[in-house]
Design a protein around this motif. Structure first.
Motif, PDB file in Angstrom:
ATOM      1  N   CYS A  59       0.974  -1.393   0.211  1.00  0.00           N
ATOM      2  CA  CYS A  59       0.009   0.199  -0.111  1.00  0.00           C
ATOM      3  C   CYS A  59       0.718   1.305  -0.011  1.00  0.00           C
ATOM      4  N   SER A  60       0.304   2.461  -0.267  1.00  0.00           N
ATOM      5  CA  SER A  60       1.085   3.688  -0.150  1.00  0.00           C
ATOM      6  C   SER A  60       1.249   3.803   1.467  1.00  0.00           C
ATOM      7  N   GLY A  61       1.956   5.163   1.757  1.00  0.00           N
ATOM      8  CA  GLY A  61       1.974   5.667   3.179  1.00  0.00           C
ATOM      9  C   GLY A  61       0.718   5.845   3.802  1.00  0.00           C
ATOM     10  N   THR A  62      -0.153   6.260   3.385  1.00  0.00           N
ATOM     11  CA  THR A  62      -1.561   6.625   4.033  1.00  0.00           C
ATOM     12  C   THR A  62      -2.110   5.126   4.476  1.00  0.00           C
ATOM     13  N   GLY A  63      -1.901   4.080   3.458  1.00  0.00           N
ATOM     14  CA  GLY A  63      -2.490   2.779   4.027  1.00  0.00           C
ATOM     15  C   GLY A  63      -1.658   2.306   5.283  1.00  0.00           C
ATOM     16  N   VAL A  64      -0.494   2.467   5.382  1.00  0.00           N
ATOM     17  CA  VAL A  64       0.133   2.230   6.766  1.00  0.00           C
ATOM     18  C   VAL A  64      -0.374   3.074   7.829  1.00  0.00           C
ATOM     19  N   MET A  65      -0.624   4.413   7.683  1.00  0.00           N
ATOM     20  CA  MET A  65      -0.962   5.167   8.662  1.00  0.00           C
ATOM     21  C   MET A  65      -2.509   4.543   9.200  1.00  0.00           C
ATOM     22  N   GLU A  66      -3.314   4.416   8.224  1.00  0.00           N
ATOM     23  CA  GLU A  66      -4.486   3.951   8.652  1.00  0.00           C
ATOM     24  C   GLU A  66      -4.376   2.485   9.435  1.00  0.00           C
ATOM     25  N   ASN A  86       0.555  18.953   6.496  1.00  0.00           N
ATOM     26  CA  ASN A  86      -0.601  18.407   6.101  1.00  0.00           C
ATOM     27  C   ASN A  86      -0.479  16.714   6.584  1.00  0.00           C
ATOM     28  N   PHE A  87       0.717  16.235   6.983  1.00  0.00           N
ATOM     29  CA  PHE A  87       0.659  14.768   7.431  1.00  0.00           C
ATOM     30  C   PHE A  87       0.115  14.483   8.617  1.00  0.00           C
ATOM     31  N   GLY A  88       0.237  15.423   9.458  1.00  0.00           N
ATOM     32  CA  GLY A  88      -0.168  15.686  10.797  1.00  0.00           C
ATOM     33  C   GLY A  88      -1.618  15.463  10.772  1.00  0.00           C
ATOM     34  N   GLN A  89      -2.268  16.449  10.052  1.00  0.00           N
ATOM     35  CA  GLN A  89      -3.566  16.846   9.534  1.00  0.00           C
ATOM     36  C   GLN A  89      -4.095  15.298   9.260  1.00  0.00           C
ATOM     37  N   ARG A  90      -3.192  14.527   8.340  1.00  0.00           N
ATOM     38  CA  ARG A  90      -4.049  13.322   7.918  1.00  0.00           C
ATOM     39  C   ARG A  90      -4.213  12.520   9.078  1.00  0.00           C
ATOM     40  N   PHE A  91      -3.253  12.558   9.999  1.00  0.00           N
ATOM     41  CA  PHE A  91      -3.647  11.635  11.221  1.00  0.00           C
ATOM     42  C   PHE A  91      -4.874  12.095  12.094  1.00  0.00           C
ATOM     43  N   HIS A 135       7.607  12.572  11.816  1.00  0.00           N
ATOM     44  CA  HIS A 135       8.822  12.951  12.168  1.00  0.00           C
ATOM     45  C   HIS A 135       9.321  14.103  11.032  1.00  0.00           C
ATOM     46  N   SER A 136       9.408  13.559   9.711  1.00  0.00           N
ATOM     47  CA  SER A 136       9.677  14.566   8.810  1.00  0.00           C
ATOM     48  C   SER A 136       8.420  15.006   8.249  1.00  0.00           C
ATOM     49  N   GLU A 137       7.913  16.417   8.537  1.00  0.00           N
ATOM     50  CA  GLU A 137       6.618  16.849   7.987  1.00  0.00           C
ATOM     51  C   GLU A 137       7.085  17.359   6.495  1.00  0.00           C
ATOM     52  N   VAL A 162       4.809   7.029  15.062  1.00  0.00           N
ATOM     53  CA  VAL A 162       5.367   7.984  14.371  1.00  0.00           C
ATOM     54  C   VAL A 162       5.260   7.681  13.185  1.00  0.00           C
ATOM     55  N   ASP A 163       5.124   8.749  12.417  1.00  0.00           N
ATOM     56  CA  ASP A 163       4.978   8.666  10.731  1.00  0.00           C
ATOM     57  C   ASP A 163       6.525   9.254  10.406  1.00  0.00           C
ATOM     58  N   SER A 164       7.271   7.879   9.956  1.00  0.00           N
ATOM     59  CA  SER A 164       8.501   8.559   9.475  1.00  0.00           C
ATOM     60  C   SER A 164       8.840   8.208   8.012  1.00  0.00           C
ATOM     61  N   ILE A 165       7.658   8.262   7.218  1.00  0.00           N
ATOM     62  CA  ILE A 165       7.384   7.821   5.973  1.00  0.00           C
ATOM     63  C   ILE A 165       8.667   8.512   5.152  1.00  0.00           C
ATOM     64  N   SER A 166       8.574   9.871   5.169  1.00  0.00           N
ATOM     65  CA  SER A 166       9.621  10.750   4.429  1.00  0.00           C
ATOM     66  C   SER A 166      11.073  10.858   5.343  1.00  0.00           C
ATOM     67  N   SER A 187       8.051   2.897   0.656  1.00  0.00           N
ATOM     68  CA  SER A 187       9.186   2.702  -0.246  1.00  0.00           C
ATOM     69  C   SER A 187       9.746   3.882  -1.190  1.00  0.00           C
ATOM     70  N   GLN A 188       8.791   4.684  -1.443  1.00  0.00           N
ATOM     71  CA  GLN A 188       8.795   5.960  -2.446  1.00  0.00           C
ATOM     72  C   GLN A 188       9.837   6.959  -1.872  1.00  0.00           C
ATOM     73  N   LYS A 189      10.031   7.064  -0.563  1.00  0.00           N
ATOM     74  CA  LYS A 189      10.466   8.142  -0.257  1.00  0.00           C
ATOM     75  C   LYS A 189      12.237   7.974  -0.007  1.00  0.00           C
TER      76      LYS A 189
HETATM   77  C1  LIG Z   1       4.309  10.665   1.595  1.00  0.00           C
HETATM   78  C2  LIG Z   1       3.963  10.636   2.917  1.00  0.00           C
HETATM   79  C3  LIG Z   1       2.690   9.958   3.394  1.00  0.00           C
HETATM   80  C4  LIG Z   1       2.151   9.166   2.641  1.00  0.00           C
HETATM   81  O1  LIG Z   1       1.685   9.485   1.355  1.00  0.00           O
HETATM   82  P1  LIG Z   1       1.032   8.595   0.210  1.00  0.00           P
HETATM   83  O2  LIG Z   1       0.819   9.222  -0.849  1.00  0.00           O
HETATM   84  O3  LIG Z   1      -0.088   7.583   0.644  1.00  0.00           O
HETATM   85  O4  LIG Z   1       2.244   7.508   0.201  1.00  0.00           O
HETATM   86  C5  LIG Z   1       2.584  10.170   4.655  1.00  0.00           C
HETATM   87  N1  LIG Z   1       3.339  10.873   5.470  1.00  0.00           N
HETATM   88  C6  LIG Z   1       4.235  11.403   5.124  1.00  0.00           C
HETATM   89  C7  LIG Z   1       5.118  12.443   6.366  1.00  0.00           C
HETATM   90  C8  LIG Z   1       4.634  11.509   3.777  1.00  0.00           C
HETATM   91  O5  LIG Z   1       5.986  12.135   3.258  1.00  0.00           O
END
Ligand SMILES: *Cc1c(COP(=O)(O)O)cnc(C)c1O
Length: 362
Positions: A59-66, A86-91, A135-137, A162-166, A187-189
């Protein structure tokens, strides 16, 4: 010339890895996959700095946040989101979707959080079950201090997610030593791969919470992923096999270079990129230099009215740059400094930006 992705995800994938992923697909229930999957699952522990198993999801990052939210918490539980962009807001949105009782500790974009605020909320809310933070916003370039929050939650029942996706790979993170309970990555960061895989590590405290959690889940039920990894060295459902093949190659390359030297290299690169941009009249979006991370550089420019139009022209010339998100749409330039980016790529980018600034001022 190849298209240059100077974006904070996705990032350019090295040719070696692309070639590896172009090979014939193997079967995910056979011995060769099991060997591959158990090897990459071991490799991933080095990035998280943990003895716990690291799970791989398709899945993409949002999937693992969920996945983190639905596995760790139960209906109506109280959680705090440290919301710095933006990514804090997503949580905030995910936890609200699952009807948790959410405290949204929101800061201006471009700033990090204040430890005093978090301490106060913990004291005032003895029923707090979790703290979720980035972690990294990626929307602002802020790198939030994780370790200090780990010190606060360590001997409590509060889970630290902790969202350390990027953040992961190019910025330091210590899962075990900082007493983190759940860390997620993608994976994509920083991982030199295309989008499609996400990773998650869980502490013993988090695994206990998972046993109690009563939020609905099926595909993302992490108990199944742990069981399949331990008992069969497999994933419960068909994984993105091709990306797992690429992941092994990426882990080999990254671990051979060494995380410390990768992080030092990216610190130098993003400082260099920032200084070159300042020379061209840009200003840092993150004013506090201690709050800037290695993932990206975010800047504004007084003379560029529409940043999206500006980067659109640069994109036509072969270099993709990211813009502002949310309320900062059209106002920010965000340049990725992670993945396989080199000084040559940065120089090419600066050259192109300079050219377009000259055109604009004529
Ligand atoms: C990229 C990113 C995500 C996830 O985004 P996807 O588009 O779902 O991969 C989540 N959090 C952070 C901090 C990101 O940089």
């Amino acid at each position: 010339m190849e298209k240059l992705l100077m974006t904070p995800g996705p990032t350019n994938v090295p040719e070696e890895i692309r070639k590896k992923m172009a090979e014939d697909v193997i079967h995910h229930r056979m011995a060769d996959y099991k060997k591959l999957f158990s090897d990459v699952s071991e490799d991933l522990k080095h990035f998280f700095k943990t003895k716990q198993e690291v799970l791989t999801l398709t899945c993409s990052g949002t999937g693992v946040m969920e996945a983190a939210v639905v596995n760790l918490f139960s209906k109506k539980e109280k959680v705090l989101v440290i919301n710095t962009g933006n990514f804090g807001q997503r949580f905030v949105e995910i936890t609200t979707t699952y009807d948790l009782n959410v405290i949204d500790l929101k800061y201006d974009w471009g700033s990090t959080y204040k430890l005093k605020d978090v301490k106060e909320i913990i004291l005032a809310n003895p029923d707090l079950k979790g703290i979720l933070m980035t972690h990294s916003e990626t929307s602002t370039g802020v790198l939030n201090d994780i370790q200090s929050i780990g010190d606060l939650t360590k001997d409590t029942d509060i889970l630290l997610v902790v969202d350390s996706i990027s953040g992961m790979v190019v910025n330091p993170l210590e899962f075990d030593d900082w007493s983190l309970d759940c860390v997620i990555a993608g994976s994509q960061k920083g991982f030199l791969l295309p989008p499609g895989l996400a990773f998650v590590a869980l502490s013993e405290k988090a695994k206990k919470a998972m046993e109690r959690s009563n939020l609905p889940k099926f595909y993302f039920d992490l108990k199944k992923y742990i069981k399949f990894l331990k008992e069969k060295q497999q994933n419960p459902y068909t994984p993105a096999i091709t990306l797992v093949v690429g992941l092994k190659c990426a882990c080999d390359l990254l671990l051979e270079e060494g995380l410390d030297s990768i992080q030092l290299k990216h610190t130098k690169l993003r400082i260099y990129l920032g200084e070159e941009l300042i020379k061209l009249g840009f200003e840092y979006f993150v004013k506090d230099e201690n709050a800037r991370g290695n993932t990206l550089v975010a800047v504004t420019h007084k003379e560029i009215e529409d940043m999206d139009n500006f980067r659109g022209i640069i994109d036509k010339n072969g270099i993709s740059l990211a813009g502002g998100q949310g309320n900062y749409s059209g106002k920010l330039l965000r340049i990725g400094c992670l993945g396989k980016i080199t000084k040559i790529d940065i120089d090419r980018t600066i050259e192109e930006i300079k050219k377009q600034l000259d055109v604009a001022s004529r």
